[in-house]
Design a protein around this motif. Structure first.
Motif, PDB file in Angstrom:
ATOM      1  N   ALA A   1       0.831  -1.209   0.000  1.00 17.18           N
ATOM      2  CA  ALA A   1       0.000   0.000   0.000  1.00 17.18           C
ATOM      3  C   ALA A   1       0.863   1.256   0.000  1.00 17.18           C
ATOM      4  O   ALA A   1       0.609   2.214  -0.748  1.00 17.18           O
ATOM      5  CB  ALA A   1      -0.930  -0.012   1.211  1.00 17.18           C
ATOM      6  N   ALA A   2       1.924   1.252   0.819  1.00 11.04           N
ATOM      7  CA  ALA A   2       2.813   2.411   0.892  1.00 11.04           C
ATOM      8  C   ALA A   2       3.540   2.621  -0.431  1.00 11.04           C
ATOM      9  O   ALA A   2       3.744   3.761  -0.865  1.00 11.04           O
ATOM     10  CB  ALA A   2       3.810   2.224   2.026  1.00 11.04           C
ATOM     11  N   MET A   3       3.926   1.531  -1.081  1.00  8.39           N
ATOM     12  CA  MET A   3       4.614   1.605  -2.368  1.00  8.39           C
ATOM     13  C   MET A   3       3.768   2.355  -3.392  1.00  8.39           C
ATOM     14  O   MET A   3       4.254   3.273  -4.070  1.00  8.39           O
ATOM     15  CB  MET A   3       4.894   0.183  -2.842  1.00  8.39           C
ATOM     16  CG  MET A   3       5.361  -0.005  -4.253  1.00  8.39           C
ATOM     17  SD  MET A   3       5.514  -1.783  -4.605  1.00  8.39           S
ATOM     18  CE  MET A   3       3.794  -2.196  -4.998  1.00  8.39           C
ATOM     19  N   LEU A   4       2.505   2.004  -3.498  1.00  7.88           N
ATOM     20  CA  LEU A   4       1.614   2.657  -4.453  1.00  7.88           C
ATOM     21  C   LEU A   4       1.392   4.117  -4.078  1.00  7.88           C
ATOM     22  O   LEU A   4       1.418   5.008  -4.939  1.00  7.88           O
ATOM     23  CB  LEU A   4       0.285   1.907  -4.525  1.00  7.88           C
ATOM     24  CG  LEU A   4       0.358   0.448  -5.003  1.00  7.88           C
ATOM     25  CD1 LEU A   4      -1.006  -0.219  -4.896  1.00  7.88           C
ATOM     26  CD2 LEU A   4       0.866   0.384  -6.442  1.00  7.88           C
ATOM     27  N   GLU A   5       1.190   4.377  -2.802  1.00  6.82           N
ATOM     28  CA  GLU A   5       0.967   5.758  -2.336  1.00  6.82           C
ATOM     29  C   GLU A   5       2.186   6.625  -2.615  1.00  6.82           C
ATOM     30  O   GLU A   5       2.052   7.769  -3.084  1.00  6.82           O
ATOM     31  CB  GLU A   5       0.651   5.758  -0.840  1.00  6.82           C
ATOM     32  CG  GLU A   5      -0.691   5.152  -0.477  1.00  6.82           C
ATOM     33  CD  GLU A   5      -0.869   5.017   1.024  1.00  6.82           C
ATOM     34  OE1 GLU A   5       0.040   5.468   1.771  1.00  6.82           O
ATOM     35  OE2 GLU A   5      -1.900   4.466   1.459  1.00  6.82           O
ATOM     36  N   ASP A   6       3.383   6.104  -2.317  1.00  6.82           N
ATOM     37  CA  ASP A   6       4.601   6.896  -2.475  1.00  6.82           C
ATOM     38  C   ASP A   6       4.875   7.202  -3.949  1.00  6.82           C
ATOM     39  O   ASP A   6       5.303   8.313  -4.292  1.00  6.82           O
ATOM     40  CB  ASP A   6       5.785   6.170  -1.861  1.00  6.82           C
ATOM     41  CG  ASP A   6       5.711   6.103  -0.338  1.00  6.82           C
ATOM     42  OD1 ASP A   6       4.860   6.800   0.235  1.00  6.82           O
ATOM     43  OD2 ASP A   6       6.495   5.340   0.265  1.00  6.82           O
ATOM     44  N   LEU A   7       4.652   6.240  -4.818  1.00 10.06           N
ATOM     45  CA  LEU A   7       4.869   6.471  -6.239  1.00 10.06           C
ATOM     46  C   LEU A   7       3.884   7.484  -6.795  1.00 10.06           C
ATOM     47  O   LEU A   7       4.251   8.342  -7.615  1.00 10.06           O
ATOM     48  CB  LEU A   7       4.772   5.149  -7.004  1.00 10.06           C
ATOM     49  CG  LEU A   7       5.924   4.164  -6.783  1.00 10.06           C
ATOM     50  CD1 LEU A   7       5.603   2.807  -7.406  1.00 10.06           C
ATOM     51  CD2 LEU A   7       7.227   4.711  -7.366  1.00 10.06           C
ATOM     52  N   ARG A   8       2.638   7.401  -6.347  1.00  9.28           N
ATOM     53  CA  ARG A   8       1.645   8.386  -6.775  1.00  9.28           C
ATOM     54  C   ARG A   8       2.001   9.771  -6.236  1.00  9.28           C
ATOM     55  O   ARG A   8       1.861  10.776  -6.939  1.00  9.28           O
ATOM     56  CB  ARG A   8       0.250   7.979  -6.288  1.00  9.28           C
ATOM     57  CG  ARG A   8      -0.315   6.712  -6.912  1.00  9.28           C
ATOM     58  CD  ARG A   8      -0.661   6.881  -8.367  1.00  9.28           C
ATOM     59  NE  ARG A   8      -1.423   5.749  -8.875  1.00  9.28           N
ATOM     60  CZ  ARG A   8      -1.640   5.511 -10.164  1.00  9.28           C
ATOM     61  NH1 ARG A   8      -1.139   6.334 -11.070  1.00  9.28           N
ATOM     62  NH2 ARG A   8      -2.338   4.463 -10.560  1.00  9.28           N
ATOM     63  N   TRP A   9       2.450   9.829  -4.993  1.00 10.63           N
ATOM     64  CA  TRP A   9       2.844  11.117  -4.405  1.00 10.63           C
ATOM     65  C   TRP A   9       3.973  11.758  -5.205  1.00 10.63           C
ATOM     66  O   TRP A   9       3.995  12.970  -5.432  1.00 10.63           O
ATOM     67  CB  TRP A   9       3.289  10.914  -2.956  1.00 10.63           C
ATOM     68  CG  TRP A   9       3.908  12.126  -2.328  1.00 10.63           C
ATOM     69  CD1 TRP A   9       3.264  13.229  -1.833  1.00 10.63           C
ATOM     70  CD2 TRP A   9       5.314  12.379  -2.164  1.00 10.63           C
ATOM     71  NE1 TRP A   9       4.179  14.153  -1.369  1.00 10.63           N
ATOM     72  CE2 TRP A   9       5.442  13.651  -1.556  1.00 10.63           C
ATOM     73  CE3 TRP A   9       6.476  11.650  -2.453  1.00 10.63           C
ATOM     74  CZ2 TRP A   9       6.684  14.218  -1.238  1.00 10.63           C
ATOM     75  CZ3 TRP A   9       7.715  12.212  -2.148  1.00 10.63           C
ATOM     76  CH2 TRP A   9       7.802  13.477  -1.548  1.00 10.63           C
ATOM     77  N   LEU A  10       4.909  10.929  -5.673  1.00  5.63           N
ATOM     78  CA  LEU A  10       6.031  11.430  -6.455  1.00  5.63           C
ATOM     79  C   LEU A  10       5.582  11.924  -7.824  1.00  5.63           C
ATOM     80  O   LEU A  10       6.304  12.678  -8.476  1.00  5.63           O
ATOM     81  CB  LEU A  10       7.080  10.328  -6.606  1.00  5.63           C
ATOM     82  CG  LEU A  10       8.423  10.709  -7.217  1.00  5.63           C
ATOM     83  CD1 LEU A  10       9.130  11.767  -6.362  1.00  5.63           C
ATOM     84  CD2 LEU A  10       9.307   9.477  -7.360  1.00  5.63           C
ATOM     85  N   GLY A  11       4.393  11.518  -8.251  1.00  2.43           N
ATOM     86  CA  GLY A  11       3.876  11.962  -9.541  1.00  2.43           C
ATOM     87  C   GLY A  11       3.966  10.931 -10.638  1.00  2.43           C
ATOM     88  O   GLY A  11       3.693  11.232 -11.804  1.00  2.43           O
ATOM     89  N   LEU A  12       4.336   9.705 -10.278  1.00  5.08           N
ATOM     90  CA  LEU A  12       4.415   8.662 -11.286  1.00  5.08           C
ATOM     91  C   LEU A  12       3.020   8.169 -11.647  1.00  5.08           C
ATOM     92  O   LEU A  12       2.112   8.146 -10.820  1.00  5.08           O
ATOM     93  CB  LEU A  12       5.279   7.497 -10.796  1.00  5.08           C
ATOM     94  CG  LEU A  12       6.772   7.593 -11.139  1.00  5.08           C
ATOM     95  CD1 LEU A  12       7.411   8.783 -10.454  1.00  5.08           C
ATOM     96  CD2 LEU A  12       7.496   6.319 -10.762  1.00  5.08           C
ATOM     97  N   ASP A  13       2.889   7.786 -12.910  1.00  3.18           N
ATOM     98  CA  ASP A  13       1.601   7.322 -13.411  1.00  3.18           C
ATOM     99  C   ASP A  13       1.842   6.121 -14.310  1.00  3.18           C
ATOM    100  O   ASP A  13       2.748   6.126 -15.139  1.00  3.18           O
ATOM    101  CB  ASP A  13       0.910   8.441 -14.193  1.00  3.18           C
ATOM    102  CG  ASP A  13      -0.498   8.057 -14.622  1.00  3.18           C
ATOM    103  OD1 ASP A  13      -1.172   7.342 -13.851  1.00  3.18           O
ATOM    104  OD2 ASP A  13      -0.902   8.454 -15.723  1.00  3.18           O
TER     105      ASP A  13
END
Length: 276
Positions: A55-67
């Protein structure tokens, strides 16, 4: 007609994501800007992978702006995108290798390997195997549960490839690496086998990852050839190092994206540092 670019990011949820992996994934997204980016959840480490890290992995990547356009959270034509849900595909590949005589059972314990394995480079986590369990000739073997299996490398064969970032590369089977593990007795494939099967099944055209995996690329090219699978292009990034010159790892909690976010550092600041 040009081939659609298909790249991938493949995090392992064994801890909170650090700056080094984030940079590699950001580079992967930049290279996939005109194509498709796939997120693959490489969760085969049963002891260390945990749902909260996923869950944290997905949240952190989205926070960084990755899509990404395909992945465990958004679906896609090559689902499932979580490796623990893809075990039958890996077992099928193993059975094919066994039938061809390209893999064999290995009964060596960890203690045996520590004693008999040859020294290896610091950038590679698997020592050169001494062929203790290798059959004398090429012979097929049946699949059995609860057994370790190794891939039989073609000794002295040169594996050359051109890396899109680091240029010409070359490794020698049996010298730079030996017969390597592709299946563990706990019923799980190694990184090498799972990666090869998934990159082919998901039609990945370029793999972006750290330069510490250059030797893994040579191993995976041999697996691709044995299984009749295409070889993608490769782009190996330079590694981010800490103040002591050691590469970043998940033990560097101070450089975890979560920690940096809590300190008030913005995604834009991180991306600007990546681009330097």
């Amino acid at each position: 007609m040009s081939i659609l670019y298909r790249g991938r990011i493949a995090p392992t949820p064994t801890g909170y994501m650090h700056l080094g992996h984030a940079r590699t994934f950001w580079i992967a997204q930049q290279r996939a800007a005109s194509g498709v980016l796939v997120l693959r959840n490489e969760d085969l480490d049963r002891q260390r992978c945990r749902p909260e890290f996923t869950a944290a992995m997905l949240e952190d990547l989205r926070w960084l702006g990755l899509d990404w356009q395909e992945g465990p959270d958004v679906g896609g034509p090559f689902a499932p995108y979580t490796q623990s849900d893809r075990l039958p595909l890996y077992e099928d590949a193993l059975r094919r290798l066994l039938a061809m005589g390209r893999a064999y059972a290995c009964t060596c314990s960890r203690k045996d390997l520590a004693r008999i394995a040859a020294p290896h480079a610091e950038d590679d986590n698997e020592p050169v195997y001494d062929n203790h369990c290798r059959p004398d000739g090429i012979t097929s073997q049946p699949f059995a549960a609860g057994v370790n299996y190794r891939f039989r490398v073609p000794d002295r064969e040169v594996i050359p490839f051109t890396d899109a970032n680091l240029g010409s590369q070359q490794f020698v089977a049996g010298k730079d690496f030996g017969d390597f593990l592709i299946w563990r007795k706990d019923g799980l494939p190694s990184y090498q086998l799972a990666c090869v099967v998934d990159d082919a099944a998901m039609r990945i055209t370029e793999v972006v990852r750290g330069r510490d995996l250059l030797k893994s690329t040579a191993r995976q090219i041999l697996l691709q050839q044995a299984l009749g699978l295409p070889t993608p292009a490769y782009f190996h990034t330079e590694l981010m190092l800490d103040d002591h010159g050691e590469r970043l790892a998940k033990r560097h909690d101070a450089l975890a994206l979560r920690t940096l976010q809590a300190q008030g550092i913005s995604p834009q600041q991180l991306i600007e540092s990546f681009a330097k």
